[in-house]
Design an enzyme around this catalytic site. Structure first.
Site, PDB file in Angstrom:
ATOM      1  N   ASP A   1      -9.680  -5.693  -5.503  1.00  0.00           N
ATOM      2  CA  ASP A   1      -8.245  -5.864  -5.158  1.00  0.00           C
ATOM      3  C   ASP A   1      -8.089  -4.420  -5.743  1.00  0.00           C
ATOM      4  O   ASP A   1      -7.914  -3.997  -7.028  1.00  0.00           O
ATOM      5  CB  ASP A   1      -7.964  -6.758  -6.348  1.00  0.00           C
TER       6      ASP A   1
ATOM      7  N   LYS B   1       3.534  -5.486  -5.280  1.00  0.00           N
ATOM      8  CA  LYS B   1       3.577  -4.514  -6.584  1.00  0.00           C
ATOM      9  C   LYS B   1       3.961  -3.408  -6.073  1.00  0.00           C
ATOM     10  O   LYS B   1       5.464  -3.334  -5.594  1.00  0.00           O
ATOM     11  CB  LYS B   1       2.746  -5.062  -7.324  1.00  0.00           C
TER      12      LYS B   1
ATOM     13  N   ARG C   1       3.214 -16.818  14.769  1.00  0.00           N
ATOM     14  CA  ARG C   1       2.210 -17.032  13.464  1.00  0.00           C
ATOM     15  C   ARG C   1       1.099 -16.034  14.865  1.00  0.00           C
ATOM     16  O   ARG C   1       0.273 -15.805  13.420  1.00  0.00           O
ATOM     17  CB  ARG C   1       2.006 -18.366  13.741  1.00  0.00           C
TER      18      ARG C   1
ATOM     19  N   TYR D   1      -6.679 -11.287 -11.934  1.00  0.00           N
ATOM     20  CA  TYR D   1      -4.921 -11.624 -12.404  1.00  0.00           C
ATOM     21  C   TYR D   1      -5.255 -13.682 -12.428  1.00  0.00           C
ATOM     22  O   TYR D   1      -6.180 -14.179 -11.858  1.00  0.00           O
ATOM     23  CB  TYR D   1      -4.867 -11.408 -10.999  1.00  0.00           C
TER      24      TYR D   1
END
Ligand SMILES: Cc1ncc(COP(=O)(O)O)c(C=O)c1O
Length: 374
Positions: free
Chosen positions: A174, A199, A50, A102
């Site tokens: 972004d 993407k 982690r 988005y």
């Protein structure tokens, strides 16, 4: 040697010293033997997955380098990247967001963070006067996508960075749709770059992931890093490995997506069944000059407005054979989606179809569109 991005991408992983493997192994171990017991640990010592993992570290280094940033954090999704940034802000902060993001980001801000005391103003980022009027002394963050999803509008990154910085705010861009192949927001003044790796970066419809890249390792970057590691929304070793593999071919894939999309946009812009094509690298786009100035190449994402309204748009989707009716973008397969049907509280026009142009031959895609529009 000063290597170009394509060469850097192929050589982004060191040969594994234990085996000589050119392809790095996937390290699934969640825990690592301490180098010493009872002493302080070095910041880069592997302790627990982690906190850090070799596949994540390799991907983060490559992405930071590619975007010209100081540090990157690979995280579970593009949405988790934005969520973590908002979580790191203090209650009472103000955000100025593009009014065309988005839709999931708008849901995060309105449904979850407004009750926590983060206030958001939405502006059209192509209207710089509206942005100047919206920023306040409490504004901590200005956020936008360029190009936007799904209206495919651009924003002038350098001009907005100046306005954000003059008011003491950080600029977050972004860069999911454009990719670092087309533009590097940090070089244009952004402080933070966020991308969905789902993407173009991973590029094959098989990875969910995100990244946060900071221009500088400042106090806010440190706070976000602690949230990622203490909160644990990190990207898994397998997904880091797949995204790092995607990076190796990114530049070539994006150039092919862009050229295919340009040809499809040219066909659709002339077709009587199409009201408008929204693609920044087609001369009919109102921000064509900004696209040429700001972006080195296009992407495969466009939207089209179908003549006749909602039903003809849906009928067009149903008649296509090569385009899959599915969400997402940036992968090998061409996808088409009636956006209004899936967006929550959407302002998207009812006749808009978002199209992700894949890596098929453009002549086959055009032939499919021609038969579906006939
Ligand atoms: C521009 C943009 N940013 C972020 C996201 C969220 O990414 P993810 O689906 O990896 O959470 C999306 C998703 O479609 C997007 O289009």
């Amino acid at each position: 040697m000063n290597l170009r991005p394509e060469t850097e991408a192929v050589h982004n992983a060191n040969i594994d010293p234990s085996s000589g493997a050119i392809v790095p192994p996937i390290v699934l171990s969640t825990t690592f033997e301490y180098e010493t017991t009872g002493n302080e640990h070095a910041p880069d010592e592997l302790i627990y997955t982690r906190y850090q993992n070799p596949n994540r570290a390799a991907l983060e280094n490559s992405l930071a380098k590619l975007e010209g940033g100081a540090v990157a954090h690979a995280i579970a999704s593009g949405s988790a990247a934005m969520l973590t940034i908002f979580q790191a802000l203090e209650s009472g902060c103000h955000i100025v967001s593009s009014d065309d993001m988005y839709f999931g980001i708008r849901v995060q801000l309105n449904e979850f963070f407004a009750p926590w005391g983060l206030e958001t103003s939405y502006v059209d980022m192509s209207d710089l006067d509206a942005l100047r009027a919206a920023v306040r002394p409490q504004t901590k963050l200005v956020i936008f996508e360029s190009p936007t999803n799904p209206m495919i509008r651009l924003a002038d990154i350098a001009a907005i960075a100046e306005i954000a910085h003059a008011s003491g705010a950080l600029l977050l861009v972004d860069n999911t749709v454009a990719t670092p192949v087309a533009q590097n927001p940090i070089a244009l003044g952004a402080d933070i770059v966020v991308m969905s790796l789902t993407k173009y970066i991973a590029g094959h419809h098989d990875v969910l992931g995100g990244v946060i890249i900071f221009a500088e390792e400042d106090g806010f970057a440190e706070r976000v890093m602690r949230l990622v590691r203490i909160g644990g929304s990190v990207l898994s070793p397998m997904n880091c490995w797949l995204a790092a593999r995607g990076l190796q071919s990114l530049a070539y894939r994006v150039r092919a997506h862009s050229e295919n999309a340009r040809q499809v946009a040219c066909f659709l812009a002339e077709h009587p069944g199409i009201e408008r094509v929204l693609y920044p690298h087609h001369p009919s786009h109102p921000q064509y000059e900004l696209a040429r100035r700001q972006m080195r190449v296009g992407s495969g994402l466009m939207s089209i407005l179908v003549k006749g309204g909602r039903q003809p748009a849906i009928d067009l989707v149903n008649r296509l054979k090569l385009f899959t009716s599915a969400t997402s973008f940036g992968g090998t397969h061409s996808l088409i989606e009636h956006r209004e049907s899936i967006e929550e509280s959407s302002n998207t026009p009812a006749n808009l179809l978002r199209v992700s142009i894949g890596l098929e031959h453009p002549a086959d895609l055009i032939a499919d569109l021609r038969q579906a529009l006939a």
